[in-house]
Design a protein around this motif. Structure first.
Motif, PDB file in Angstrom:
ATOM      1  N   ARG A  34       0.951  -1.233  -0.069  1.00  0.00           N
ATOM      2  CA  ARG A  34       0.058  -0.262   0.039  1.00  0.00           C
ATOM      3  C   ARG A  34       0.778   1.266  -0.063  1.00  0.00           C
ATOM      4  NH1 ARG A  34      -3.990  -1.492   4.858  1.00  0.00           N
ATOM      5  NH2 ARG A  34      -4.299  -3.671   4.338  1.00  0.00           N
ATOM      6  N   THR A  35       0.259   2.402  -0.485  1.00  0.00           N
ATOM      7  CA  THR A  35       0.876   3.671  -0.234  1.00  0.00           C
ATOM      8  C   THR A  35       0.002   4.699   0.083  1.00  0.00           C
ATOM      9  OG1 THR A  35       0.454   4.400  -2.711  1.00  0.00           O
ATOM     10  CG2 THR A  35       2.585   3.062  -2.173  1.00  0.00           C
ATOM     11  N   ILE A  36       0.769   5.756   0.752  1.00  0.00           N
ATOM     12  CA  ILE A  36       0.195   6.850   0.949  1.00  0.00           C
ATOM     13  C   ILE A  36       0.521   8.138   0.803  1.00  0.00           C
ATOM     14  CG2 ILE A  36       1.180   6.623   3.215  1.00  0.00           C
ATOM     15  CD1 ILE A  36      -1.310   7.649   4.961  1.00  0.00           C
ATOM     16  N   GLN A  37       0.182   9.203   0.518  1.00  0.00           N
ATOM     17  CA  GLN A  37       0.731  10.511   0.359  1.00  0.00           C
ATOM     18  C   GLN A  37       0.219  11.442   1.430  1.00  0.00           C
ATOM     19  OE1 GLN A  37       1.026  12.022  -3.765  1.00  0.00           O
ATOM     20  NE2 GLN A  37       0.438  13.815  -2.947  1.00  0.00           N
ATOM     21  N   ASP A  60      -3.953  13.861   8.524  1.00  0.00           N
ATOM     22  CA  ASP A  60      -4.632  12.729   8.497  1.00  0.00           C
ATOM     23  C   ASP A  60      -5.758  12.487   7.558  1.00  0.00           C
ATOM     24  OD1 ASP A  60      -6.846  13.304   9.977  1.00  0.00           O
ATOM     25  OD2 ASP A  60      -5.980  11.989  11.767  1.00  0.00           O
ATOM     26  N   ASP A  61      -6.364  11.306   7.516  1.00  0.00           N
ATOM     27  CA  ASP A  61      -7.437  10.875   6.424  1.00  0.00           C
ATOM     28  C   ASP A  61      -8.864  11.511   6.859  1.00  0.00           C
ATOM     29  OD1 ASP A  61      -7.614   9.329   8.290  1.00  0.00           O
ATOM     30  OD2 ASP A  61      -8.306   7.408   7.172  1.00  0.00           O
ATOM     31  N   PRO A 100       2.559   2.853   4.338  1.00  0.00           N
ATOM     32  CA  PRO A 100       2.050   3.196   5.752  1.00  0.00           C
ATOM     33  C   PRO A 100       2.270   2.149   6.855  1.00  0.00           C
ATOM     34  CG  PRO A 100       0.204   2.390   4.321  1.00  0.00           C
ATOM     35  CD  PRO A 100       1.482   2.479   3.500  1.00  0.00           C
TER      36      PRO A 100
END
Length: 132
Positions: A34-37, A60-61, A100
């Protein structure tokens, strides 16, 4: 007596060699699939071995500002790629892409790439720029 001393020395050497080469698994800490930006302000850069860390205040989200810990390569590895303890400064606006952490409330990321907005400095797009 000499045999015991030789065996003890050999056992100690084998034990120490295994300990020195031990390293944690990124897969145990991060979701590698997984990736997060995140985008935010750099508040700390810890340029060290075995892994450097940067801390970034970013949303955060849910839109709440959190302090994120981003794990990067070690000072030796980064130094060979042109990164130094002077590369990043407090207040730099950065965009981070990474894996993440497995515990969402820890706000951890394993660095894949970094981009500084002020001058478009980047890391993670050229061959060899990976965290290992």
């Amino acid at each position: 007596m000499k045999l015991r001393l030789v065996l003890a020395t050999l056992a100690l050497a084998v034990f120490c060699t295994g300990t020195v080469q031990a390293h944690h698994s990124f897969a145990a800490t991060y979701f590698e699939d997984r990736t997060i930006q995140i985008e935010g302000k750099l508040v700390q850069f810890m340029f060290r071995n075995p892994h450097s860390f940067i801390h970034v205040d970013a949303k955060d989200d849910k839109g709440k500002v959190q302090r994120w810990a981003i794990e990067w390569g070690g000072a030796s590895q980064l130094g060979s790629q042109g990164v130094s303890n002077e590369t990043l400064k407090y207040g730099d606006e950065v965009t981070i892409i990474g894996n993440p952490g497995r515990v969402a409330d820890d706000y951890r990321i394993r660095m894949i790439s970094l981009r500084r907005k002020s001058d478009n400095f980047g890391w993670g797009q050229r061959p060899g720029e990976v965290v290992n």
